[in-house]
Design a protein around this motif. Structure first.
Motif, PDB file in Angstrom:
ATOM      1  N   SER A 162      -6.246   0.693  -0.061  1.00 27.36           N
ATOM      2  CA  SER A 162      -5.861   0.274  -1.406  1.00 27.36           C
ATOM      3  C   SER A 162      -6.733  -0.881  -1.880  1.00 27.36           C
ATOM      4  CB  SER A 162      -4.383  -0.153  -1.420  1.00 27.36           C
ATOM      5  OG  SER A 162      -3.558   0.926  -1.033  1.00 27.36           O
ATOM      6  N   GLN A 182      -7.854  -3.283  -5.544  1.00 29.66           N
ATOM      7  CA  GLN A 182      -7.636  -3.663  -6.934  1.00 29.66           C
ATOM      8  C   GLN A 182      -8.784  -4.582  -7.354  1.00 29.66           C
ATOM      9  OE1 GLN A 182      -4.104  -5.928  -7.771  1.00 29.66           O
ATOM     10  NE2 GLN A 182      -4.065  -5.353  -9.934  1.00 29.66           N
ATOM     11  N   TRP A 209      -3.495  -0.993  -8.647  1.00 28.18           N
ATOM     12  CA  TRP A 209      -4.104  -0.642  -7.363  1.00 28.18           C
ATOM     13  C   TRP A 209      -4.586   0.804  -7.377  1.00 28.18           C
ATOM     14  CZ3 TRP A 209      -4.784  -3.931  -3.222  1.00 28.18           C
ATOM     15  CH2 TRP A 209      -4.143  -5.181  -3.301  1.00 28.18           C
ATOM     16  N   ARG A 260       0.852  -1.183   0.000  1.00 23.30           N
ATOM     17  CA  ARG A 260       0.000   0.000   0.000  1.00 23.30           C
ATOM     18  C   ARG A 260       0.890   1.236   0.000  1.00 23.30           C
ATOM     19  NH1 ARG A 260      -2.000  -0.922   6.269  1.00 23.30           N
ATOM     20  NH2 ARG A 260       0.067  -0.787   7.193  1.00 23.30           N
TER      21      ARG A 260
END
Length: 278
Positions: free
Chosen positions: A158, A160, A166, A63
């Motif tokens: 974060s 995805q 991300w 992150r």
């Protein structure tokens, strides 16, 4: 005679909820958001705030981590010296990914001098969160000003899902600052890392001021909170989403491929054995 006014300087570190993961995590916990809050009866004013985010990759979990500096020019408009007890709140979710935010990572100064503080547990109705308060005091001379600076690391939320790369979101709470006797100007500066140099979404208008750098100026306190999202590309395109779908399909085939292969081999062997029997 010196007067003591009980004001509250609040840095609220609100963690975002993590989601369940399969083979790889698709979400990472975030530690972020801050607020300078004061009791409504406190006469202390904020003439200006300078808010900066120096963002880089968090090596432990992939992150992003922002070193946040909130610099406040504060003023005592009264004709009496004020002793202002303030509290610095820390909150973390139990069982979160990573080590969370430790009090030792936070720095609070007044006119460049470090302020000593004590740590106290704070009652919290949410069983999934722990909350503590760092309590310290700022002295204001009659009609005087102080420069109060809060520094702390803020971790991105974060995710995805449906994208190739991300998306990293940071939150800074502004609304509690409305309780100061007066709030002047707010200047924001964000320095993004090479991994995610573009802000693709923001709750407040931000101007691009060079590669990976964004700024904003506000006369008065803006409505709402500051929340912005960083990404590797300038925008999320249709190709980006299609590529993410293919990546997800690849993960599925990676795990199901051996199973499909075994089933295929068994089918072929079964067919061959039937032919031999004939």
């Amino acid at each position: 005679m010196k007067r003591t006014v009980f004001c509250t300087l609040v840095l609220l570190l609100a963690l975002l909820t993590p989601a369940a993961a399969n083979s790889t995590p698709t979400r990472l916990d975030g530690v972020g958001g801050s607020a300078l809050e004061v009791d409504e009866n406190c006469p202390v004013m904020v003439s200006a705030e300078q808010l900066t985010f120096q963002i880089q990759r968090d090596n432990d979990y992939g992150r992003l981590c922002a070193q946040v500096t909130a610099l406040y020019q504060m003023e005592n408009p009264t004709e009496e010296p004020l002793t202002v007890p303030m509290a610095f709140y820390l909150e973390e979710r139990k069982g979160q990914v990573g080590n969370g935010l430790e009090p030792s990572q936070v720095s609070v100064t007044a006119d460049g001098q470090a302020l000593s503080f004590t740590q106290q547990e704070v009652e919290n109705d949410d069983p999934d969160r722990d909350r503590t308060a760092l309590v310290y005091t700022v002295e204001f001379p009659a009609g005087g000003t102080r420069e109060v600076v809060v520094r702390y690391p803020s971790f991105s939320y974060s995710i995805q899902e449906g994208t190739t790369y991300w998306r990293h979101t940071f939150t800074y709470l502004l609304s509690p600052a409305q309780y100061w006797a007066h709030f002047g100007t707010l200047d924001v500066e964000i320095s993004a890392p090479e991994e995610a140099p573009y802000i693709i979404d923001s709750t407040l208008p931000l101007e691009e001021a060079g590669e990976g750098r964004y700024t904003a100026h506000f006369d008065g306190l803006p409505e709402g909170e500051l929340e912005f999202t960083l990404y590797r590309e300038p925008s999320i395109t249709l190709w980006d989403r299609c590529n993410a779908f293919l990546q997800d399909a690849g993960y599925v085939m990676f795990f199901l491929g051996p199973v499909i292969l075994v089933v295929a081999v068994l089918v072929i062997v079964g067919v061959l054995l039937r032919r031999q029997r004939r």
